[in-house]
Design a protein around this motif. Structure first.
Motif, PDB file in Angstrom:
ATOM      1  N   MET A  52       0.105  -3.075   6.070  1.00  0.00           N
ATOM      2  CA  MET A  52      -0.655  -3.542   6.982  1.00  0.00           C
ATOM      3  C   MET A  52      -1.252  -2.873   8.808  1.00  0.00           C
ATOM      4  N   GLY A  53      -2.000  -2.270   8.373  1.00  0.00           N
ATOM      5  CA  GLY A  53      -1.678  -1.236   9.882  1.00  0.00           C
ATOM      6  C   GLY A  53      -1.689   0.063   9.913  1.00  0.00           C
ATOM      7  N   ARG A  54      -1.360   0.318   8.528  1.00  0.00           N
ATOM      8  CA  ARG A  54      -1.313   2.235   8.427  1.00  0.00           C
ATOM      9  C   ARG A  54      -2.651   2.589   8.513  1.00  0.00           C
ATOM     10  N   SER A  55      -2.660   3.938   8.507  1.00  0.00           N
ATOM     11  CA  SER A  55      -4.088   5.008   7.529  1.00  0.00           C
ATOM     12  C   SER A  55      -4.239   4.512   6.639  1.00  0.00           C
ATOM     13  N   HIS A  56      -5.393   4.828   6.356  1.00  0.00           N
ATOM     14  CA  HIS A  56      -5.730   5.451   5.254  1.00  0.00           C
ATOM     15  C   HIS A  56      -5.165   6.711   3.889  1.00  0.00           C
ATOM     16  N   ALA A  57      -5.122   7.026   5.077  1.00  0.00           N
ATOM     17  CA  ALA A  57      -4.002   8.197   3.708  1.00  0.00           C
ATOM     18  C   ALA A  57      -2.322   7.869   3.991  1.00  0.00           C
ATOM     19  N   ALA A  58      -1.880   6.576   4.910  1.00  0.00           N
ATOM     20  CA  ALA A  58      -0.891   6.286   4.920  1.00  0.00           C
ATOM     21  C   ALA A  58      -0.766   5.631   3.428  1.00  0.00           C
ATOM     22  N   VAL A  59      -1.735   4.553   2.835  1.00  0.00           N
ATOM     23  CA  VAL A  59      -1.586   3.606   2.194  1.00  0.00           C
ATOM     24  C   VAL A  59      -2.054   4.349   1.157  1.00  0.00           C
ATOM     25  N   VAL A  60      -3.347   5.010   0.788  1.00  0.00           N
ATOM     26  CA  VAL A  60      -2.950   5.675  -0.125  1.00  0.00           C
ATOM     27  C   VAL A  60      -1.605   6.443  -1.233  1.00  0.00           C
TER      28      VAL A  60
ATOM     29  N   VAL B  66     -12.607  -3.001   4.122  1.00  0.00           N
ATOM     30  CA  VAL B  66     -11.581  -4.026   4.474  1.00  0.00           C
ATOM     31  C   VAL B  66     -10.224  -4.430   5.488  1.00  0.00           C
ATOM     32  N   GLU B  67     -10.206  -3.679   6.061  1.00  0.00           N
ATOM     33  CA  GLU B  67      -9.504  -3.798   7.105  1.00  0.00           C
ATOM     34  C   GLU B  67     -10.246  -4.176   8.418  1.00  0.00           C
ATOM     35  N   TRP B  68     -11.280  -3.878   8.707  1.00  0.00           N
ATOM     36  CA  TRP B  68     -12.423  -5.002   9.404  1.00  0.00           C
ATOM     37  C   TRP B  68     -12.627  -6.679   9.366  1.00  0.00           C
ATOM     38  N   PHE B  69     -12.345  -6.255   7.926  1.00  0.00           N
ATOM     39  CA  PHE B  69     -12.476  -8.094   7.829  1.00  0.00           C
ATOM     40  C   PHE B  69     -11.372  -8.994   7.670  1.00  0.00           C
ATOM     41  N   ILE B  70      -9.907  -8.070   7.237  1.00  0.00           N
ATOM     42  CA  ILE B  70      -9.031  -8.745   6.787  1.00  0.00           C
ATOM     43  C   ILE B  70      -8.137  -8.690   8.295  1.00  0.00           C
ATOM     44  N   GLY B  71      -9.070  -8.071   9.724  1.00  0.00           N
ATOM     45  CA  GLY B  71      -8.064  -7.943  11.042  1.00  0.00           C
ATOM     46  C   GLY B  71      -9.461  -9.456  11.791  1.00  0.00           C
ATOM     47  N   SER B  72     -10.382  -9.012  11.827  1.00  0.00           N
ATOM     48  CA  SER B  72     -11.065 -10.387  11.568  1.00  0.00           C
ATOM     49  C   SER B  72     -10.951 -11.927  12.170  1.00  0.00           C
ATOM     50  N   LEU B  73     -10.669 -12.996  12.891  1.00  0.00           N
ATOM     51  CA  LEU B  73     -10.772 -13.943  12.588  1.00  0.00           C
ATOM     52  C   LEU B  73     -10.108 -15.131  11.447  1.00  0.00           C
ATOM     53  N   TYR B 133       3.795  -9.195  12.784  1.00  0.00           N
ATOM     54  CA  TYR B 133       3.146  -8.545  13.127  1.00  0.00           C
ATOM     55  C   TYR B 133       4.439  -7.588  14.491  1.00  0.00           C
ATOM     56  N   LEU B 134       5.393  -7.770  13.868  1.00  0.00           N
ATOM     57  CA  LEU B 134       6.434  -7.042  14.667  1.00  0.00           C
ATOM     58  C   LEU B 134       6.225  -5.524  13.869  1.00  0.00           C
ATOM     59  N   VAL B 135       6.309  -5.567  12.684  1.00  0.00           N
ATOM     60  CA  VAL B 135       6.021  -3.945  11.872  1.00  0.00           C
ATOM     61  C   VAL B 135       5.283  -3.470  12.782  1.00  0.00           C
ATOM     62  N   MET B 136       3.901  -4.385  12.521  1.00  0.00           N
ATOM     63  CA  MET B 136       2.611  -3.827  12.929  1.00  0.00           C
ATOM     64  C   MET B 136       2.303  -3.483  14.908  1.00  0.00           C
ATOM     65  N   GLY B 137       3.609  -3.758  16.043  1.00  0.00           N
ATOM     66  CA  GLY B 137       3.598  -3.541  16.869  1.00  0.00           C
ATOM     67  C   GLY B 137       3.620  -4.998  18.160  1.00  0.00           C
ATOM     68  N   GLY B 138       2.630  -5.938  17.379  1.00  0.00           N
ATOM     69  CA  GLY B 138       2.255  -7.602  18.041  1.00  0.00           C
ATOM     70  C   GLY B 138       0.313  -7.676  17.669  1.00  0.00           C
TER      71      GLY B 138
END
Lengths: 130, 140
Positions: A52-60, B66-73, B133-138
Motif C-alpha cells: 500500500m502506498g508504493r509506486s506502481h513500479a515497486a508494486v509490479v 485503483v489507488e485513487w479508489f482505495i484512497g477515497s473515503l 498507516y505506520l508503514v505508509m507514514g500516517g
C-alpha cells in the motif's frame, strides 16, 4: 412375474449424494482449504500492507517476485475453491426452485472461474513480464 | 383428483419444525450468521483483489485508478470492512476447526471462543490498519 427394471433401494437414494449430488466430499474439502487459508490469509495481509502506498513500479516488481507471486497464487487458488464450495452451500440452503438453483450454481461456478483466472493471469503477467 | 387435493391440503397443514424466529438470539447463533455473511461478502470482495492485481499488471494509469479508489473515503470503508470480514471469517473458521475436533463445546468454552473471535477480529483489524498507516507514514 418379471422383476422391476429399477429398484430404488435406500442405498441408491444415498448414492444420489444429496442436493449438490456430491455427498460429503465438499465438507471435507472445505476443512482442508480452511486450514490452508489461515497462513495464506496472513501472507496476503502482510503482502498487501507492504505494498500500500508504493509506486506502481515497486508494486509490479514485488508482486512479480517468485516468493510473493507463489504465495499470491496459492491464496487465490485455495480461496477460489473454498469460496466456490461456500457459495454453493449458501445457494443450496436458500434457493429451492430447481431452475433458479441450477442457474445460481452455474453463476457461482462462472464467477469463481472468472475471478480466479483473471487474478492468476495478472500475477503470471507480473511475474513473466511482457 | 379429490385424493390429490386432500393430499395437498394435508401436506400444507403439516406442522413445521420451528425456525430462527422462535429462538432467543444468542451470541453463538449471531456469530454463526455473521460467519456466513462475512463469507458471502468476501466472495464478492475477491473482485477488489482481482481488480487491484489486473490494474497492477495493466500499467501505471490503471493502477493509479485503483489507488485513487482505495484512497477515497468509500474505498477505505470498503477495505476496512473487507479487512474485518477477512479476519473475522478466519478466526470464526479456526473456532469451527476447534469444534470439528469435538473440543470447546462446554457452555463456558463455546461462549469464550465466540467472544474471543469477535473481540480478536476487532483488535486485529485495528492493529493491521494502525500498522498499515505506520508503514505508509500516517493517514494521508
Amino acid at each position: 412375474m418379471s422383476a422391476p427394471r429399477h429398484i430404488v433401494t435406500p442405498m441408491r437414494r444415498v448414492r444420489g449424494l444429496g442436493a449438490a449430488r456430491s455427498g460429503t466430499a465438499h465438507f471435507w474439502h472445505q476443512r482442508i482449504t480452511s486450514v490452508a487459508a489461515v497462513p495464506l490469509t496472513i501472507a496476503l495481509v502482510v503482502i498487501v500492507m507492504a505494498l500500500m502506498g508504493r509506486s506502481h513500479a515497486a508494486v509490479v516488481q514485488i508482486l512479480g517476485s517468485p516468493l510473493v507471486a507463489i504465495l499470491m497464487l496459492l491464496f487465490i487458488l485455495n480461496t477460489a475453491y473454498h469460496m466456490w464450495i461456500g457459495m454453493q452451500e449458501i445457494i443450496l440452503d436458500y434457493v429451492h426452485d430447481e431452475l433458479f438453483k441450477f442457474l445460481s450454481l452455474l453463476g457461482n461456478t462462472f464467477f469463481v472461474f472468472a475471478v480466479a483466472l483473471a487474478s492468476v493471469f495478472a500475477i503470471l503477467k507480473l511475474s513473466f513480464g511482457v | 383428483m379429490a385424493e390429490m387435493e386432500a393430499r395437498a391440503r394435508a401436506s400444507s397443514q403439516r406442522p413445521l419444525s420451528p425456525h430462527l424466529q422462535i429462538y432467543r438470539p444468542l451470541l453463538t447463533m449471531m456469530m454463526s450468521i455473521v460467519h456466513r455473511v462475512t463469507g458471502a461478502a468476501l466472495y464478492f470482495g475477491m473482485l477488489l483483489l482481482a481488480w487491484w492485481l489486473i490494474a497492477a499488471a495493466s500499467g501505471p494509469t490503471a493502477y493509479a485508478n485503483v489507488e485513487w479508489f482505495i484512497g477515497s473515503l468509500i474505498g477505505r470503508l470498503i477495505l476496512f470492512g473487507y479487512t474485518w470480514a477477512l479476519i473475522h471469517h478466519m478466526l470464526g473458521g479456526i473456532r469451527h476447526l476447534i469444534w470439528d475436533t469435538l473440543n470447546g463445546f462446554e457452555p463456558a468454552e463455546r461462549e469464550f471462543l465466540t467472544v474471543a473471535s469477535l473481540a480478536g477480529s476487532i483488535v486485529l483489524t485495528l492493529l493491521i490498519w494502525g500498522a498499515g498507516y505506520l508503514v505508509m507514514g500516517g493517514p494521508r
